[in-house]
Design a protein around this motif. Structure first.
Motif, PDB file in Angstrom:
ATOM      1  N   THR A 261     -26.781   1.670  -1.170  1.00 39.45           N
ATOM      2  CA  THR A 261     -26.069   1.165  -2.606  1.00 39.45           C
ATOM      3  C   THR A 261     -24.141   2.705  -2.877  1.00 39.45           C
ATOM      4  N   ALA A 262     -25.245   3.645  -2.659  1.00 33.91           N
ATOM      5  CA  ALA A 262     -24.271   4.922  -3.185  1.00 33.91           C
ATOM      6  C   ALA A 262     -23.315   4.924  -1.556  1.00 33.91           C
ATOM      7  N   LEU A 263     -24.218   4.482  -0.284  1.00 37.40           N
ATOM      8  CA  LEU A 263     -23.276   5.306   1.120  1.00 37.40           C
ATOM      9  C   LEU A 263     -22.229   3.771   1.277  1.00 37.40           C
ATOM     10  N   ALA A 264     -22.833   2.948   0.650  1.00 40.06           N
ATOM     11  CA  ALA A 264     -21.774   1.919   0.612  1.00 40.06           C
ATOM     12  C   ALA A 264     -20.393   1.821   0.558  1.00 40.06           C
ATOM     13  N   ASP A 265     -21.013   2.238  -1.078  1.00 35.70           N
ATOM     14  CA  ASP A 265     -19.551   2.601  -1.988  1.00 35.70           C
ATOM     15  C   ASP A 265     -18.962   3.191  -1.376  1.00 35.70           C
ATOM     16  N   TYR A 266     -19.685   4.778  -1.050  1.00 37.52           N
ATOM     17  CA  TYR A 266     -18.260   5.161  -0.415  1.00 37.52           C
ATOM     18  C   TYR A 266     -17.856   5.119   1.117  1.00 37.52           C
ATOM     19  N   ASN A 267     -18.400   5.240   1.706  1.00 34.77           N
ATOM     20  CA  ASN A 267     -18.498   5.154   3.139  1.00 34.77           C
ATOM     21  C   ASN A 267     -16.791   3.010   2.564  1.00 34.77           C
ATOM     22  N   SER A 268     -16.790   1.953   1.450  1.00 35.41           N
ATOM     23  CA  SER A 268     -15.950   1.281   1.366  1.00 35.41           C
ATOM     24  C   SER A 268     -15.104   1.898   0.555  1.00 35.41           C
ATOM     25  N   SER A 269     -15.023   3.000  -0.464  1.00 32.71           N
ATOM     26  CA  SER A 269     -14.138   3.782  -0.988  1.00 32.71           C
ATOM     27  C   SER A 269     -13.370   4.188   0.041  1.00 32.71           C
ATOM     28  N   ILE A 270     -13.713   4.648   0.823  1.00 31.95           N
ATOM     29  CA  ILE A 270     -12.680   6.062   2.037  1.00 31.95           C
ATOM     30  C   ILE A 270     -11.977   4.805   2.676  1.00 31.95           C
ATOM     31  N   TYR A 271     -12.668   3.596   2.969  1.00 29.92           N
ATOM     32  CA  TYR A 271     -11.779   2.898   3.893  1.00 29.92           C
ATOM     33  C   TYR A 271     -10.674   1.592   3.675  1.00 29.92           C
ATOM     34  N   GLU A 272     -10.648   1.488   1.868  1.00 28.54           N
ATOM     35  CA  GLU A 272      -9.801   1.584   0.661  1.00 28.54           C
ATOM     36  C   GLU A 272      -8.693   2.324   0.658  1.00 28.54           C
ATOM     37  N   TRP A 273      -9.346   3.778   0.062  1.00 32.02           N
ATOM     38  CA  TRP A 273      -8.465   4.748   0.122  1.00 32.02           C
ATOM     39  C   TRP A 273      -7.469   4.917   0.857  1.00 32.02           C
ATOM     40  N   GLN A 274      -8.417   4.970   2.360  1.00 29.06           N
ATOM     41  CA  GLN A 274      -7.263   4.827   3.720  1.00 29.06           C
ATOM     42  C   GLN A 274      -5.897   3.779   3.795  1.00 29.06           C
ATOM     43  N   LEU A 275      -6.646   2.104   3.765  1.00 29.55           N
ATOM     44  CA  LEU A 275      -5.701   1.613   3.828  1.00 29.55           C
ATOM     45  C   LEU A 275      -4.206   1.726   2.356  1.00 29.55           C
ATOM     46  N   ILE A 276      -4.662   2.382   1.302  1.00 28.15           N
ATOM     47  CA  ILE A 276      -4.363   2.197   0.522  1.00 28.15           C
ATOM     48  C   ILE A 276      -2.978   2.931   0.894  1.00 28.15           C
ATOM     49  N   ARG A 277      -3.323   4.069   1.388  1.00 31.54           N
ATOM     50  CA  ARG A 277      -2.501   4.867   0.975  1.00 31.54           C
ATOM     51  C   ARG A 277      -1.621   4.938   2.461  1.00 31.54           C
ATOM     52  N   GLU A 278      -1.645   3.884   2.950  1.00 32.57           N
ATOM     53  CA  GLU A 278      -1.092   3.179   4.212  1.00 32.57           C
ATOM     54  C   GLU A 278       0.159   2.679   3.330  1.00 32.57           C
ATOM     55  N   ASN A 279      -0.376   1.446   2.494  1.00 32.50           N
ATOM     56  CA  ASN A 279       0.640   0.637   2.356  1.00 32.50           C
ATOM     57  C   ASN A 279       1.446   1.638   0.608  1.00 32.50           C
ATOM     58  N   MET A 280       1.295   2.824   0.520  1.00 32.73           N
ATOM     59  CA  MET A 280       2.274   3.446  -0.581  1.00 32.73           C
ATOM     60  C   MET A 280       2.952   3.980   0.322  1.00 32.73           C
ATOM     61  N   GLU A 281       2.828   5.003   1.611  1.00 32.58           N
ATOM     62  CA  GLU A 281       3.284   5.259   2.478  1.00 32.58           C
ATOM     63  C   GLU A 281       4.804   3.700   3.231  1.00 32.58           C
ATOM     64  N   MET A 282       4.261   3.152   3.229  1.00 35.84           N
ATOM     65  CA  MET A 282       5.051   1.807   3.637  1.00 35.84           C
ATOM     66  C   MET A 282       6.155   1.507   2.470  1.00 35.84           C
ATOM     67  N   ALA A 283       5.395   1.058   0.849  1.00 32.66           N
ATOM     68  CA  ALA A 283       5.904   1.285  -0.212  1.00 32.66           C
ATOM     69  C   ALA A 283       7.174   1.968  -0.421  1.00 32.66           C
ATOM     70  N   GLU A 284       6.634   3.756  -0.043  1.00 32.27           N
ATOM     71  CA  GLU A 284       7.612   4.267   0.038  1.00 32.27           C
ATOM     72  C   GLU A 284       9.666   4.085   1.069  1.00 32.27           C
ATOM     73  N   GLU A 285       8.451   3.946   1.728  1.00 37.23           N
ATOM     74  CA  GLU A 285       9.982   3.229   2.689  1.00 37.23           C
ATOM     75  C   GLU A 285      10.800   2.162   2.723  1.00 37.23           C
ATOM     76  N   VAL A 286       9.871   1.418   2.037  1.00 40.93           N
ATOM     77  CA  VAL A 286      10.754  -0.140   1.597  1.00 40.93           C
ATOM     78  C   VAL A 286      11.574   0.621   0.417  1.00 40.93           C
ATOM     79  N   TYR A 287      10.985   1.235  -0.422  1.00 40.20           N
ATOM     80  CA  TYR A 287      11.700   1.158  -1.301  1.00 40.20           C
ATOM     81  C   TYR A 287      13.311   2.473  -1.092  1.00 40.20           C
TER      82      TYR A 287
END
Length: 439
Positions: free
Chosen positions: A360-386
């Motif tokens: 469970t911990a390994l799955a949560d860790y890998n999922s949180s990394i994947y989610e963090w990377q996607l959200i970081r890309e979204n943040m960069e796009m949101a900065e560009e759009v703004y």
């Protein structure tokens, strides 16, 4: 004169107390502290760890107390009596009176255990009880590292949220002034600066909520650390360095023996096995040696009681052989064997729980990394759009409502990004705890 001396003594005690308190405070780190410094202090001063250390000292004293029965046990006792009516008996045709009105004795006795199952059990189990006490402290240390680190991350999260809100607040204040200037100049209607005012108020409300949470979070961290309430500190953290050390699907293989809970249960199982042997030893005899020296005193008058002693002494062995106890020993042996069997089931169950916790911990860790990377890309796009919409709004191409939406999206993306990053840090802690690799 006496009052002056008393005053001088009181002042001296007060000064010494203040000096000792100042010296204690000087050993407490203050100013800006890193995570390593906070954890290091907590491992020394945490109330949970100090309690576990005291429990170990108490346990060690109890072990030594039990082992002390192997040494000679020397006791002394004394007694005295006044015989109101002496014993009489007819022997032949004479009435014979036995004893003296006053008598007393002093007894010195030394006992030495030669074989006793209680002492044998204490000798065999002492090593494992000490090991268990040490493991309890290690468990407290691991939990302290995890709890303190998460409390540390919680403060950092609030600080980063506050930084983001401050940046957005600066932008919104500027936008509000620009919108009002345009309205005042008759270029736009009042809805633009009203929207700017609403957005500005919302961010101020969020910032106030986050800012007010700091005292409570610092108090909680101090509580976990055992840090003095009278002192303060601030924290710092290398975000870029921590982000660079994060990697997905990177985990050591699970080794059950690395988990302190598993080690504790294995130690307890060893003690259960020794307990079974202890119950079986109940069939064996108990043997001890003794030496006694007894001073007896007799007299017609109390004043002359201790003038003459009539000592006796003896040395011997005591052997106690249990023959029949109504089946008690059989039932105790069987109960101890069943406890060992139960311990095996408990160890197996704990192993399965640890494996589930790890996966469970390994799955949560890998999922949180994947989610963090996607959200970081979204943040960069949101900065560009703004930035694009802000430029278009300044040129009169976009409406203010588009700028408000872009600003809201950017703030949400920034908050989500920092939340996701700290979720990665917490999940990494949980994974390290599941692996048993936290030192």
């Amino acid at each position: 004169m006496f009052k002056k001396r008393l005053l001088l003594v009181s002042l001296s005690i007060l000064l010494l107390s203040k000096a000792a308190y100042s010296q204690e405070e000087s050993t407490v780190p203050q100013g800006v502290l890193t995570l390593d410094q906070v954890v290091e202090f907590a491992l020394e001063r945490s109330p949970i760890i100090r309690q576990a250390q005291l429990d170990r000292e108490i346990g060690d004293r109890n072990i030594k107390s039990n082992l002390a029965d192997w040494y000679p046990q020397i006791t002394a006792s004394a007694a005295g009596a006044y015989n109101i009516k002496l014993q009489q008996q007819i022997i032949g045709d004479q009435l014979i009176t036995f004893g003296q009105p006053y008598n007393s004795n002093i007894l010195l006795q030394a006992d030495q255990t030669l074989f006793n199952r209680d002492q044998l059990f204490a000798s065999k189990s002492s090593k494992y009880y000490r090991q268990q006490l040490h493991q309890v402290i290690e468990d407290a240390r691991i939990n302290t590292v995890v709890d303190v680190s998460k409390a540390f991350y919680s403060i950092l999260l609030s600080e980063e949220q506050l930084n983001i809100l401050d940046q957005n607040l600066d932008r919104l204040e500027k936008q509000y002034k620009d919108a009002y200037s345009r309205f005042d100049a008759g270029l736009v209607d009042k809805t633009d600066y009203q929207r700017a005012s609403i957005a500005l108020t919302n961010v101020k409300s969020d910032r106030n909520r986050v800012a007010n949470s700091f005292d409570a979070k610092y108090d909680y961290l101090k509580q976990l650390m055992g840090y003095p309430d009278s002192l303060d500190f601030r924290i710092e953290f290398d975000l870029e360095g921590a982000a660079g050390n994060i990697g997905g699907n990177a985990a050591d293989p699970l080794v059950l023996e690395n988990r302190i809970e598993y080690q504790l249960l294995k130690t307890q199982q060893t003690l259960n096995e020794i307990q079974t042997g202890y119950e079986k030893w109940n069939y064996l005899p108990q043997l001890s040696a003794y030496y006694r020296y007894n001073w007896n005193y007799f007299s017609q008058d109390f004043s002359n009681l201790y003038n003459t002693a009539y000592p006796i002494s003896a040395v011997g062995l005591n052997l106690s052989i249990p023959i029949f106890q109504g089946g008690k020993r059989v039932h105790k042996v069987k109960a101890a064997e069943l406890q060992v069997e139960r311990g095996n089931v408990e160890i197996e169950n704990l192993g399965n729980q640890i494996k589930t916790e790890y996966s469970t911990a390994l799955a949560d860790y890998n999922s949180s990394i994947y989610e963090w990377q996607l959200i970081r890309e979204n943040m960069e796009m949101a900065e560009e759009v703004y930035n694009i919409i802000k430029m278009q709004y300044d040129e009169g191409i976009k409406a203010y409502v588009d700028l408000v939406v872009a600003e809201t999206d950017l703030q949400t993306a920034q908050i989500n990004h920092i939340n996701a990053f700290y979720q990665v840090l917490e999940d990494k802690l949980d994974l390290e705890k599941a692996l048993g690799t936290i030192n």
